[in-house]
Design an enzyme around this catalytic site. Structure first.
Site, PDB file in Angstrom:
ATOM      1  N   GLN A   7     -31.666  27.814  50.195  1.00 49.04           N
ATOM      2  CA  GLN A   7     -31.724  27.527  48.764  1.00 49.04           C
ATOM      3  C   GLN A   7     -32.437  26.207  48.469  1.00 49.04           C
ATOM      4  O   GLN A   7     -32.633  25.390  49.368  1.00 49.04           O
ATOM      5  CB  GLN A   7     -30.295  27.489  48.203  1.00 49.04           C
ATOM      6  CG  GLN A   7     -29.356  26.562  48.981  1.00 49.04           C
ATOM      7  CD  GLN A   7     -27.905  27.013  48.951  1.00 49.04           C
ATOM      8  OE1 GLN A   7     -27.511  27.799  48.091  1.00 49.04           O
ATOM      9  NE2 GLN A   7     -27.086  26.519  49.869  1.00 49.04           N
TER      10      GLN A   7
ATOM     11  N   ASP B  75     -19.518  21.040  49.928  1.00 51.64           N
ATOM     12  CA  ASP B  75     -19.404  19.649  49.462  1.00 51.64           C
ATOM     13  C   ASP B  75     -18.135  18.985  49.989  1.00 51.64           C
ATOM     14  O   ASP B  75     -17.992  17.767  49.943  1.00 51.64           O
ATOM     15  CB  ASP B  75     -19.458  19.582  47.918  1.00 51.64           C
ATOM     16  CG  ASP B  75     -18.437  20.486  47.261  1.00 51.64           C
ATOM     17  OD1 ASP B  75     -17.236  20.331  47.542  1.00 51.64           O
ATOM     18  OD2 ASP B  75     -18.832  21.357  46.459  1.00 51.64           O
TER      19      ASP B  75
ATOM     20  N   GLU C 212     -19.308  27.745  55.890  1.00 50.05           N
ATOM     21  CA  GLU C 212     -20.408  27.379  54.979  1.00 50.05           C
ATOM     22  C   GLU C 212     -21.721  27.873  55.590  1.00 50.05           C
ATOM     23  O   GLU C 212     -21.987  27.654  56.760  1.00 50.05           O
ATOM     24  CB  GLU C 212     -20.415  25.858  54.781  1.00 50.05           C
ATOM     25  CG  GLU C 212     -21.663  25.269  54.173  1.00 50.05           C
ATOM     26  CD  GLU C 212     -21.978  25.755  52.747  1.00 50.05           C
ATOM     27  OE1 GLU C 212     -21.130  25.625  51.863  1.00 50.05           O
ATOM     28  OE2 GLU C 212     -23.108  26.276  52.551  1.00 50.05           O
TER      29      GLU C 212
ATOM     30  N   ASP D  66     -15.072  29.333  47.496  1.00 49.31           N
ATOM     31  CA  ASP D  66     -15.695  28.237  46.738  1.00 49.31           C
ATOM     32  C   ASP D  66     -17.198  28.399  46.896  1.00 49.31           C
ATOM     33  O   ASP D  66     -17.869  27.571  47.499  1.00 49.31           O
ATOM     34  CB  ASP D  66     -15.211  26.904  47.310  1.00 49.31           C
ATOM     35  CG  ASP D  66     -15.809  25.725  46.576  1.00 49.31           C
ATOM     36  OD1 ASP D  66     -16.267  25.893  45.428  1.00 49.31           O
ATOM     37  OD2 ASP D  66     -15.844  24.623  47.151  1.00 49.31           O
TER      38      ASP D  66
ATOM     39  N   ASP E 206     -23.174  30.611  42.668  1.00 48.05           N
ATOM     40  CA  ASP E 206     -23.272  31.727  41.729  1.00 48.05           C
ATOM     41  C   ASP E 206     -23.789  33.006  42.388  1.00 48.05           C
ATOM     42  O   ASP E 206     -24.421  32.951  43.438  1.00 48.05           O
ATOM     43  CB  ASP E 206     -24.209  31.338  40.573  1.00 48.05           C
ATOM     44  CG  ASP E 206     -23.537  30.334  39.657  1.00 48.05           C
ATOM     45  OD1 ASP E 206     -22.404  29.931  39.977  1.00 48.05           O
ATOM     46  OD2 ASP E 206     -24.129  29.956  38.642  1.00 48.05           O
TER      47      ASP E 206
HETATM   48  N1  SAM Z   1     -17.946  24.326  42.922  1.00 46.31           N
HETATM   49  C1  SAM Z   1     -19.203  24.905  43.024  1.00 46.31           C
HETATM   50  C2  SAM Z   1     -19.619  25.745  41.875  1.00 46.31           C
HETATM   51  O1  SAM Z   1     -18.870  26.606  41.445  1.00 46.31           O
HETATM   52  O2  SAM Z   1     -20.712  25.539  41.367  1.00 46.31           O
HETATM   53  C3  SAM Z   1     -19.403  25.551  44.333  1.00 46.31           C
HETATM   54  C4  SAM Z   1     -19.560  24.454  45.319  1.00 46.31           C
HETATM   55  S1  SAM Z   1     -19.971  24.771  46.933  1.00 46.31           S
HETATM   56  C5  SAM Z   1     -21.232  23.560  47.094  1.00 46.31           C
HETATM   57  C6  SAM Z   1     -20.789  26.311  47.047  1.00 46.31           C
HETATM   58  C7  SAM Z   1     -21.256  26.556  48.482  1.00 46.31           C
HETATM   59  O3  SAM Z   1     -21.235  27.952  48.791  1.00 46.31           O
HETATM   60  C8  SAM Z   1     -22.682  26.078  48.774  1.00 46.31           C
HETATM   61  O4  SAM Z   1     -22.642  24.994  49.638  1.00 46.31           O
HETATM   62  C9  SAM Z   1     -23.360  27.299  49.373  1.00 46.31           C
HETATM   63  O5  SAM Z   1     -24.255  26.971  50.425  1.00 46.31           O
HETATM   64  C10 SAM Z   1     -22.159  28.100  49.851  1.00 46.31           C
HETATM   65  N2  SAM Z   1     -22.458  29.515  50.051  1.00 46.31           N
HETATM   66  C11 SAM Z   1     -23.217  30.326  49.264  1.00 46.31           C
HETATM   67  N3  SAM Z   1     -23.298  31.546  49.815  1.00 46.31           N
HETATM   68  C12 SAM Z   1     -22.567  31.521  50.962  1.00 46.31           C
HETATM   69  C13 SAM Z   1     -22.283  32.480  51.971  1.00 46.31           C
HETATM   70  N4  SAM Z   1     -22.799  33.716  51.896  1.00 46.31           N
HETATM   71  N5  SAM Z   1     -21.482  32.122  52.991  1.00 46.31           N
HETATM   72  C14 SAM Z   1     -20.968  30.854  53.073  1.00 46.31           C
HETATM   73  N6  SAM Z   1     -21.229  29.903  52.161  1.00 46.31           N
HETATM   74  C15 SAM Z   1     -22.011  30.225  51.123  1.00 46.31           C
END
Ligand code: SAM
Length: 293
Positions: free
Chosen positions: A40, A95, A115, A167, A170
């Site tokens: 991303q 995060d 993650e 967590d 989108d």
């Molecule tokens: N609180 C935040 C929000 O709702 O906007 C979400 C925060 S957290 C940073 C979201 C994390 O999900 C990201 O670091 C992203 O890389 C991770 N993520 C997305 N798709 C994923 C997947 N398929 N498996 C594991 N982690 C994933």
């Protein structure tokens, strides 16, 4: 490479899927990082009024000023609705904010964080120190893997958790699979008998009520208990961010916490308390009629 959303010193968040016809803007003080990871577009900037901000694929993920409202609610609602949560799984959450909250619970013996994108963890450690403070906690185990694949493997290995927290980002990027029925089925299978799962919906009742209804209908095809609750975060989805909570056991009471924070635990929380827990399930009439009647 241009930075998505930057215009005249402002970061402007626009999402045609989630918030069509509107945008949210934060004034940029300085840029701290911008690049494309394997998964991303990643931007970290210092804002004028919300501290450091993490943005993935043009969508704000966390700001230093209001992140606690999200991290505390998505963590403590399932944890205090469970009598003795010991094994916790966090999907996403790079995060580190959810980890920070989960390890506040003495009953928790292990937290696995899955993650997909190591870049997010590295940048959080550098630019979001108050969020990423628990990565080195002895109870924490970090797996750099796709959460969906991890759950599939966990199911095959009959691995079970008491609490699972999704967590994720989108549904438009690497987290797309998390909003489908197969995902809820995998979550169900990976929970112990009294297990609870919570996931951020990326939506609020003002912006996309029908989408939330559809998500809850999907969840109800799998789980006997499904509720919608929310937290208020100025920089997410117009300020009201929905969380979907599901209990594996028929009759699980998610609305009334089964345990209360100890005095020390409460001193370390800025948003969550037992009254807020229950209040977060109360919806305005039109939303209640749509989602729960
Ligand atoms: N609180 C935040 C929000 O709702 O906007 C979400 C925060 S957290 C940073 C979201 C994390 O999900 C990201 O670091 C992203 O890389 C991770 N993520 C997305 N798709 C994923 C997947 N398929 N498996 C594991 N982690 C994933």
């Amino acid at each position: 490479m241009g930075i998505s959303g930057i215009n005249d010193g402002w970061f402007i968040e626009m999402s045609d899927q989630s918030f069509a016809g509107q945008a949210r803007a934060l004034k940029v003080k300085s840029f701290l990082h911008h690049g494309r990871s394997k998964f991303q577009e990643v931007l970290v900037f210092e804002s004028e009024s919300y501290g450091n901000v993490l943005v993935l694929d043009g969508i704000i993920q966390a700001t230093e000023r209001d992140e606690f409202a999200y991290q505390e609610m998505i963590s403590h609602i399932p944890l205090y609705a469970h009598l003795n949560p010991s094994k916790v799984l966090v999907i996403g959450g790079g995060d580190g904010g959810v980890l920070r909250e989960v390890v506040k619970h003495n009953s928790v013996n292990s937290v696995t964080l899955v993650e997909i994108d190591e870049t997010v963890i590295t940048l959080a450690k550098k630019y979001l120190p108050s969020m990423s403070s628990a990565f080195n906690h002895p109870k924490v185990d970090v797996k750099l893997q796709d959460g969906f694949m991890y759950l599939r493997a966990a199911a095959a290995a009959h691995q079970k958790f008491d609490i699972i927290i999704t967590d994720s980002s989108d549904p438009e990027g690497p987290a797309a699979a998390f909003f489908q029925k197969e995902y809820f089925q995998l979550l169900f299978n990976a929970l112990n008998g009294t297990g609870i799962v919570i996931a951020q919906t990326s939506e609020n009742v003002w912006l996309n009520l029908q989408y939330i209804k559809q998500l809850m209908t999907t969840a109800r095809e799998v789980f006997p208990v499904v509720n919608y609750c929310y937290t208020t975060v100025p920089t997410y989805t117009s300020g009201q961010l929905g969380l979907i909570v599901c209990g594996k056991k028929q009759g699980t009471n998610l609305v009334q916490p089964i345990r209360q924070p100890s005095e020390t635990e409460q001193e370390n929380m800025r948003y969550y308390n037992s009254q807020m827990h229950s209040a977060s399930f109360i919806l305005p009439t039109w939303a209640e009629n749509c989602l729960n009647r």
